[in-house]
Design a protein around this motif. Structure first.
Motif, PDB file in Angstrom:
ATOM      1  N   ARG A   1     -27.429  18.846   2.301  1.00 15.51           N
ATOM      2  CA  ARG A   1     -27.257  19.148   3.719  1.00 15.51           C
ATOM      3  C   ARG A   1     -28.486  18.781   4.552  1.00 15.51           C
ATOM      4  O   ARG A   1     -28.442  18.757   5.763  1.00 15.51           O
ATOM      5  CB  ARG A   1     -26.924  20.632   3.901  1.00 15.51           C
ATOM      6  CG  ARG A   1     -25.502  20.947   3.465  1.00 15.51           C
ATOM      7  CD  ARG A   1     -25.301  22.422   3.327  1.00 15.51           C
ATOM      8  NE  ARG A   1     -26.250  22.990   2.346  1.00 15.51           N
ATOM      9  CZ  ARG A   1     -26.276  24.269   2.018  1.00 15.51           C
ATOM     10  NH1 ARG A   1     -25.454  25.104   2.579  1.00 15.51           N
ATOM     11  NH2 ARG A   1     -27.140  24.707   1.114  1.00 15.51           N
TER      12      ARG A   1
ATOM     13  N   PHE B   1     -27.316   4.208  11.435  1.00 18.03           N
ATOM     14  CA  PHE B   1     -27.323   3.084  10.498  1.00 18.03           C
ATOM     15  C   PHE B   1     -26.250   2.110  10.955  1.00 18.03           C
ATOM     16  O   PHE B   1     -25.103   2.510  11.181  1.00 18.03           O
ATOM     17  CB  PHE B   1     -27.025   3.568   9.086  1.00 18.03           C
ATOM     18  CG  PHE B   1     -28.062   4.518   8.555  1.00 18.03           C
ATOM     19  CD1 PHE B   1     -29.193   4.055   7.892  1.00 18.03           C
ATOM     20  CD2 PHE B   1     -27.902   5.893   8.719  1.00 18.03           C
ATOM     21  CE1 PHE B   1     -30.140   4.940   7.403  1.00 18.03           C
ATOM     22  CE2 PHE B   1     -28.850   6.780   8.239  1.00 18.03           C
ATOM     23  CZ  PHE B   1     -29.976   6.307   7.577  1.00 18.03           C
TER      24      PHE B   1
ATOM     25  N   TYR C   1     -23.134   4.515  11.413  1.00 19.96           N
ATOM     26  CA  TYR C   1     -23.062   5.864  10.852  1.00 19.96           C
ATOM     27  C   TYR C   1     -24.188   6.629  11.510  1.00 19.96           C
ATOM     28  O   TYR C   1     -25.365   6.308  11.323  1.00 19.96           O
ATOM     29  CB  TYR C   1     -23.217   5.808   9.334  1.00 19.96           C
ATOM     30  CG  TYR C   1     -23.434   7.140   8.672  1.00 19.96           C
ATOM     31  CD1 TYR C   1     -22.622   8.237   8.970  1.00 19.96           C
ATOM     32  CD2 TYR C   1     -24.454   7.319   7.736  1.00 19.96           C
ATOM     33  CE1 TYR C   1     -22.825   9.458   8.361  1.00 19.96           C
ATOM     34  CE2 TYR C   1     -24.656   8.530   7.113  1.00 19.96           C
ATOM     35  CZ  TYR C   1     -23.840   9.600   7.433  1.00 19.96           C
ATOM     36  OH  TYR C   1     -24.038  10.823   6.831  1.00 19.96           O
TER      37      TYR C   1
ATOM     38  N   LYS D   1     -28.023  16.131  10.603  1.00 17.82           N
ATOM     39  CA  LYS D   1     -27.444  17.256   9.878  1.00 17.82           C
ATOM     40  C   LYS D   1     -27.724  18.569  10.581  1.00 17.82           C
ATOM     41  O   LYS D   1     -26.881  19.469  10.574  1.00 17.82           O
ATOM     42  CB  LYS D   1     -27.984  17.307   8.444  1.00 17.82           C
ATOM     43  CG  LYS D   1     -27.405  16.245   7.533  1.00 17.82           C
ATOM     44  CD  LYS D   1     -25.988  16.564   7.124  1.00 17.82           C
ATOM     45  CE  LYS D   1     -25.370  15.480   6.263  1.00 17.82           C
ATOM     46  NZ  LYS D   1     -25.839  15.463   4.888  1.00 17.82           N
TER      47      LYS D   1
ATOM     48  N   PHE E   1     -18.926   8.386  12.359  1.00  7.52           N
ATOM     49  CA  PHE E   1     -18.667   6.992  11.974  1.00  7.52           C
ATOM     50  C   PHE E   1     -18.023   6.319  13.173  1.00  7.52           C
ATOM     51  O   PHE E   1     -17.061   6.828  13.730  1.00  7.52           O
ATOM     52  CB  PHE E   1     -17.726   6.928  10.789  1.00  7.52           C
ATOM     53  CG  PHE E   1     -18.380   7.274   9.494  1.00  7.52           C
ATOM     54  CD1 PHE E   1     -18.855   6.286   8.654  1.00  7.52           C
ATOM     55  CD2 PHE E   1     -18.525   8.595   9.117  1.00  7.52           C
ATOM     56  CE1 PHE E   1     -19.458   6.602   7.453  1.00  7.52           C
ATOM     57  CE2 PHE E   1     -19.133   8.927   7.926  1.00  7.52           C
ATOM     58  CZ  PHE E   1     -19.598   7.928   7.091  1.00  7.52           C
TER      59      PHE E   1
ATOM     60  N   VAL F   1     -26.085  10.136  12.155  1.00  5.65           N
ATOM     61  CA  VAL F   1     -26.173  11.426  11.468  1.00  5.65           C
ATOM     62  C   VAL F   1     -27.343  12.260  11.985  1.00  5.65           C
ATOM     63  O   VAL F   1     -28.434  11.749  12.245  1.00  5.65           O
ATOM     64  CB  VAL F   1     -26.272  11.209   9.933  1.00  5.65           C
ATOM     65  CG1 VAL F   1     -27.421  10.305   9.586  1.00  5.65           C
ATOM     66  CG2 VAL F   1     -26.369  12.521   9.178  1.00  5.65           C
TER      67      VAL F   1
ATOM     68  N   GLN G   1     -22.097  13.956  12.090  1.00  2.00           N
ATOM     69  CA  GLN G   1     -21.936  12.851  11.140  1.00  2.00           C
ATOM     70  C   GLN G   1     -20.835  11.976  11.698  1.00  2.00           C
ATOM     71  O   GLN G   1     -19.668  12.263  11.526  1.00  2.00           O
ATOM     72  CB  GLN G   1     -21.531  13.356   9.763  1.00  2.00           C
ATOM     73  CG  GLN G   1     -22.546  14.265   9.111  1.00  2.00           C
ATOM     74  CD  GLN G   1     -22.077  14.721   7.742  1.00  2.00           C
ATOM     75  OE1 GLN G   1     -21.684  13.924   6.899  1.00  2.00           O
ATOM     76  NE2 GLN G   1     -22.098  16.016   7.517  1.00  2.00           N
TER      77      GLN G   1
ATOM     78  N   THR H   1     -18.909  15.044   5.407  1.00  3.31           N
ATOM     79  CA  THR H   1     -17.683  15.472   6.083  1.00  3.31           C
ATOM     80  C   THR H   1     -16.611  14.409   6.097  1.00  3.31           C
ATOM     81  O   THR H   1     -15.592  14.571   6.725  1.00  3.31           O
ATOM     82  CB  THR H   1     -17.966  15.819   7.557  1.00  3.31           C
ATOM     83  OG1 THR H   1     -18.466  14.636   8.191  1.00  3.31           O
ATOM     84  CG2 THR H   1     -18.945  16.930   7.681  1.00  3.31           C
ATOM     85  N   ARG H   2     -16.845  13.355   5.362  1.00  9.71           N
ATOM     86  CA  ARG H   2     -15.866  12.284   5.469  1.00  9.71           C
ATOM     87  C   ARG H   2     -14.750  12.429   4.454  1.00  9.71           C
ATOM     88  O   ARG H   2     -14.235  11.461   3.944  1.00  9.71           O
ATOM     89  CB  ARG H   2     -16.551  10.926   5.303  1.00  9.71           C
ATOM     90  CG  ARG H   2     -17.520  10.636   6.380  1.00  9.71           C
ATOM     91  CD  ARG H   2     -16.889  10.707   7.737  1.00  9.71           C
ATOM     92  NE  ARG H   2     -15.851   9.684   7.889  1.00  9.71           N
ATOM     93  CZ  ARG H   2     -15.122   9.544   8.967  1.00  9.71           C
ATOM     94  NH1 ARG H   2     -15.271  10.357   9.970  1.00  9.71           N
ATOM     95  NH2 ARG H   2     -14.226   8.591   9.032  1.00  9.71           N
TER      96      ARG H   2
END
Ligand SMILES: Nc1ncnc2c1ncn2[C@@H]1O[C@H](COP(=O)(O)OP(=O)(O)OP(=O)(O)O)[C@@H](O)[C@H]1O
Ligand SMILES: [Mg+2]
Lengths: 429, 570
Positions: B85, A66, A89, A93, A100, A91, A98, B92-93
């Motif tokens: 999840r 994103f 971002y 999972k 940034f 991701v 994850q 996790t931030r």
């Protein structure tokens, strides 16, 4: 009645003539009935499944980026320090990822003749006027460059979403006197322009024209169009009626409606400021979408929106595809733009719906809301969140290992709100 | 000096800094709230040089935020049964931001960690370190210059850091210990007593519940050099304390009218007080009064006793009232006796006369426990007042007959209630006030223990220079703690309601700065005879008394009789 619709109604009530006021809802009703007929005839409305508890587990292993850009809008007298960032971002999972990331970050003072972003044009009268356009162009190009980064990274993304149109409207930047980017900045935005990074490579000195936004952005767009994975631009509230107008235009071209009806309808839409949002809000139900249609963004009908010295370049911009997804009852549908027609339309839109429903009141991709918060610089300076932001700034600075950024970050971290109006210590010569 | 280089780095200073506090971002849960951390800055050394110093601080709060998690999402996750999840939502931030209140700085080249007030802010973006336990301990004790540190437990956030408090301040400058029931006050007091016993410091405990009887049981085993004495009260009052007799009769008996009071007065004046037992004395008053009544009703109409002017009814009322007082006192004595009898293997002695033999109560190495169970507030207050007053006098005298000592008052709201409690004229209030204001001069320190600090006498509380508070849920009491103790860190008081048993915040002159602590629990000192009340096992072992057994046995027969008796003939 929904917020946007209501606002629009109020707007036309305030701005329009008596007649316009009285008629807005009436007209909207009529136009929508016509548009719905056309949509049905063209088979444009699709129903999407929303079964999140079973869909999400299957989405778990998708790698999605994103992307959003942010600007520092803090007004500061006599100086225009500007922070432009575009971040992602990322991701997945299933892969426990994850991430940034700030992909492009420029901290510049636009009043500084030596600034690293734009060539300096020695004309004070222009500077003030153009400041906002320069900011916008810088943000747009940073975002596009971030998409370029993602493509270049070779990472196997399943999706990439950009907060904003996939191709921006160019007219604001065609104005005479809009400065070109610097050589350094340009190379940063479109690193592929000089071919493979090669020490032997002869650095091509680019002309000011080559470094102009319209050209640089075109290079980005062309590169993005070749992306191996789908990239979508997402717009929350459409303020134009591009979809509707193009739909009518195509219909007219096919001879389904007369030129006169076409013209009158377009006039009505313009007069009452009816937007795609207004119309599709009425037409679409929750979990429905409109198939993308092809649109030449920089054109109006078959004409360029506005003529300028850049016409030839602008004509090279690819067409885009524009569709709509309505995720919740309470909000307007969101506009989805791509440079290529989606290969898996239903699946992709289904995914967009799922991600949007994570913001049930807002009906907008939650991942973009996440990256938006991450990257927004206007908030970044606000007292409350500064401590949180500053950690990131520092971490990023340290990760980048760019001395410039590190020293600026430290300055920001250590000084009061306004005291950090410091230019980067290292200057381009 | 290069201590810091050995410490672990746990974070980075954030944002603006000043000389009172700073924020830092914490790495991977490497510190807790209440932890002591260190960072650096430069300060001018007074000789025109800039020196690098170590800045110490205490973590006051830790905020964890996942700033990028949109709140609305939670709603949909729950409604649609979606596992976060599986979604793209960030998990996790979490970012840990610690707020640190600055304690001061120490010079890097001095081994002794003397805390000085910080005059320059800490360095932004400096690293934050986790000092090793030894260095923290050094810091905690350094400024007290304590000659007699005593060990009470560990830093709440860090078990390896031992907390020691200053015994000298403790025994002379008075301590207030507060916390709701079961929060750990008594455990803490026992801890302190154990330490002071090692130092042979004399102590007197007013023990209402028998919480300190463990010391008697473990005397030989744990404190072979000390003497532990267990006393029960003897309601003996000296003639100069006649006021107290009057108060007791007035408060324990019926409310008297003015003529009745006059009569009582003349009775007391007539009957000579012998310093034996209060009960005996009142019985004497009753006998005397009966004589007067007889005389009043005789032909002389009271002329021979000189009580002719008093109505017979007045005399009767006073007599009955006196009878009531005796009854109450006797019943209290008996209750106390019953409790003592339950603990047959403990040796109780009658409280010696503090006026003539104070050394039997206060003497080097001796712990004296006055067991007050069974006594109502007023007589208990009288007992405390009389004993403490008399011991205090001995300390005041030039030839000191007894050494300095510490008095421990449990359930202190019973003895020193606030004026607002409307329990006026408890004799102990005046006495304790005297002890506490003069305590420093005469070495009569006080340790005041109460569940309800807001209900304590304000004058007395204001004299307590150290304060330890355990868990407090009651809003009034929390406010009280915040308001009365300027030495408490505001952030520390915030956690009062959330503390677990044995966790407290300690502040004032016994420590360098306000500290959240975990008190060491000396389990051996619990009184194993009665232990914690366990009614279940009492019932399990229960066997009815013979009379009860018989009553139960015949109950059925009798009830059938009364039933048939009530049945109406058809
Ligand atoms: N430091 C401690 N460590 C472990 N447990 C403790 C500690 N302090 C207290 N406790 C537990 O809590 C129980 C009650 O503690 P304590 O008797 O000290 O309470 P209190 O505050 O004196 O209560 P009250 O006001 O009712 O007398 C203890 O028996 C013990 O089980
Ligand atoms: Mg207790």
């Amino acid at each position: 009645m929904n917020n946007n619709l209501f606002l629009n109604y109020i707007n036309s009530a305030i701005n329009g003539s008596k007649v316009v006021q009285a008629n807005f809802l009436n007209v909207l009703d009529k136009v929508s009935k016509t548009v719905i007929k056309i949509c049905n005839h063209e088979n444009l409305i699709i129903n999407l499944d929303y079964t999140p508890s079973t869909s999400w587990p299957t989405y778990k292993n998708k790698t999605v980026a994103f992307v959003d850009g942010g600007l520092d809008k803090t007004p500061m007298p006599s100086s225009a320090p500007l922070t432009i960032r575009a971040g992602s971002y990322i991701v997945n999972k299933a892969a426990n990822e994850q991430l940034f990331k700030v992909n492009n970050s420029k901290i510049v003072d636009l009043f500084d003749p030596d600034n690293e972003l734009y060539d300096f044009i020695d004309d004070d009268s222009f500077e003030d006027m153009m400041l906002n356009k320069k900011k916008d162009a810088a943000r747009i190009i940073c975002e596009a460059a971030t998409l370029v980064n993602h493509i270049q990274s070779g990472k196997k993304y399943d999706f990439c979403f950009l907060h904003g149109p996939i191709q921006a409207i160019l007219t604001p930047f065609t104005q005479q006197g809009f400065p070109p980017f610097t050589q350094l900045a340009t190379e940063d935005f479109i690193p592929f322009i000089n071919g493979k990074k090669d020490k032997e490579r002869k650095k091509r000195r680019m002309t000011p024209e080559d470094r102009h936004f319209i050209k640089v952005y075109l290079e980005c767009i062309k590169f993005i169009k070749k992306s191996p994975f789908p990239i979508y631009g997402v717009v929350e509230t459409a303020v134009s009626a591009a979809y509707t107008k193009n739909l009518l235009y195509n219909f007219k071209n096919k001879g389904h409606i007369s030129s006169k009806d076409y013209k009158e309808t377009i006039d009505t839409i313009n007069k009452y400021r009816i937007t795609d949002s207004n119309l599709f809000e009425i037409i679409l139900k929750r979990n429905q979408a409109l198939k993308p249609i092809e649109i030449q963004k920089q054109f109006y009908g078959n004409k360029l929106i506005q003529r300028s010295m850049w016409d030839e370049v602008i004509e090279q911009y690819p067409k885009i595809f524009m569709g709509y997804v309505k995720a919740t009852d309470n909000q307007s549908p969101i506009r989805i733009e791509t440079l290529n027609y989606p290969k898996n339309l239903i699946k992709d839109f289904g995914y967009i719906l799922c991600v949007s429903r994570l913001l049930p009141n807002y009906g907008y991709l939650a991942g973009l809301a996440v990256v938006d918060r991450f990257v927004k610089i206007s908030n970044f300076m606000s007292k409350a969140s500064r401590n949180y932001r500053s950690t990131h700034l520092l971490k990023q600075a340290i990760n980048n290992k760019d001395q410039n950024t590190v020293s600026l970050a430290l300055k920001i971290l250590s000084k009061k709100n306004r005291a950090w109006i410091n230019r980067p210590t290292k200057r381009r010569k | 000096m290069k201590k810091r280089s050995k410490w672990q780095t746990i974070g980075t200073v954030l944002g603006e800094t000043n000389i009172n506090e700073f924020f830092f971002s914490l790495k991977n849960y490497q510190a807790k709230k209440g932890d002591i951390v260190a960072t650096e800055t430069n300060v001018p050394d007074g000789n025109g040089k800039i020196i690098s110093v170590t800045v110490w601080g205490k973590i006051m709060s830790i905020d964890c935020s996942n700033e990028w998690f949109p709140r609305q999402a939670a709603q949909e996750l729950a409604n649609e049964d979606i596992d976060i999840r599986d979604t793209i939502l960030p998990t996790t931030r979490d970012e840990l931001i610690c707020k640190v209140s600055i304690l001061g700085y120490t010079k890097n080249n001095e081994d002794k960690l003397k805390l000085l007030p910080l005059v320059y802010p800490v360095k932004p973006a400096a690293s934050v370190d986790y000092p090793n336990s030894n260095d923290v301990e050094k810091l905690l004790i350094s400024d007290l210059n304590s000659k007699h540190p005593i060990y009470i437990g560990s830093l709440l956030a860090r078990e390896s850091v031992e907390i020691k408090i200053d015994a000298d301040n403790l025994v002379s400058r008075h301590v207030l210990i507060t916390g709701m029931s079961g929060s750990g006050k008594t455990v803490m007091v026992r801890r302190i007593i154990s330490e002071l016993m090692q130092k042979m410091f004399p102590m007197l405990i007013y023990d209402i519940h028998g919480d300190y009887l463990g010391f008697v049981q473990k005397n030989k085993q744990m404190f072979p050099n000390n003497k532990v004495k267990l006393f029960y009260p003897n309601l003996s009052i000296k003639s100069e304390d006649k006021e107290i007799i009057y108060t007791l009769i007035e408060k324990l008996g019926k409310p008297l009218t003015e003529p009745q009071n006059d009569y009582l007065n003349s009775l007391i004046n007539k009957v000579k007080y012998e310093e034996s037992s209060l009960i005996k004395y009142i019985n004497k008053l009753i006998t005397q009064s009966k004589d007067y009544i007889k005389d009043r009703n005789s032909k002389t109409k009271g002329a021979s006793s000189g009580m002719g002017h008093i109505k017979a009814a007045t005399m009767f009322v006073v007599n009955r009232s006196l009878g009531q007082v005796v009854k109450k006192l006797v019943s209290m004595e008996q209750t106390n006796f019953r409790h003592r009898k339950k603990m047959a293997n403990l040796k109780f002695e009658q409280l010696p006369d503090a006026g003539t033999e104070p050394e039997k109560i206060i003497s080097k190495g001796q712990l004296s426990i006055l067991y007050l169970k069974g006594y109502e507030t007023l007589p208990a207050s009288a007992i405390v007042s009389i004993l403490s007053e008399s011991l205090f006098k001995h300390r005041q005298e030039v030839e000191e007959e007894i050494p300095p000592f510490l008095t421990i008052i449990e359930e202190a709201h019973n003895f020193i209630p606030s004026r607002t409690e409307n329990k006026d004229n408890l004799p102990s209030v005046e006495t304790i006030r005297k002890l506490i204001t003069e305590g420093r001069k005469f070495g009569t320190g006080l340790m005041i223990v109460s569940q309800r600090p807001a209900r304590l006498d304000e004058t007395i509380v204001s004299q307590c220079n150290s304060h330890i508070s355990f868990r407090i849920k009651n809003q009034k009491d929390q406010k009280f703690v915040r308001d009365t103790s300027e030495t408490f860190d505001a952030e520390d008081t915030k956690q009062l309601p959330a503390l677990a048993n044995g966790q407290g915040v300690i502040s004032g002159q016994v420590v360098n700065f306000s500290l959240p602590v975990q008190i060491k629990f000396d389990e051996q000192l619990l009184n194993t005879d009665i232990g914690n009340e366990n009614f279940i096992s009492t019932v399990e072992k229960w066997d009815d008394k013979e009379t009860v057994k018989l009553r139960k046995k015949f109950a059925k027969d009798f009830s059938s009789i009364s039933e048939s008796n009530q049945r109406r003939p058809h």
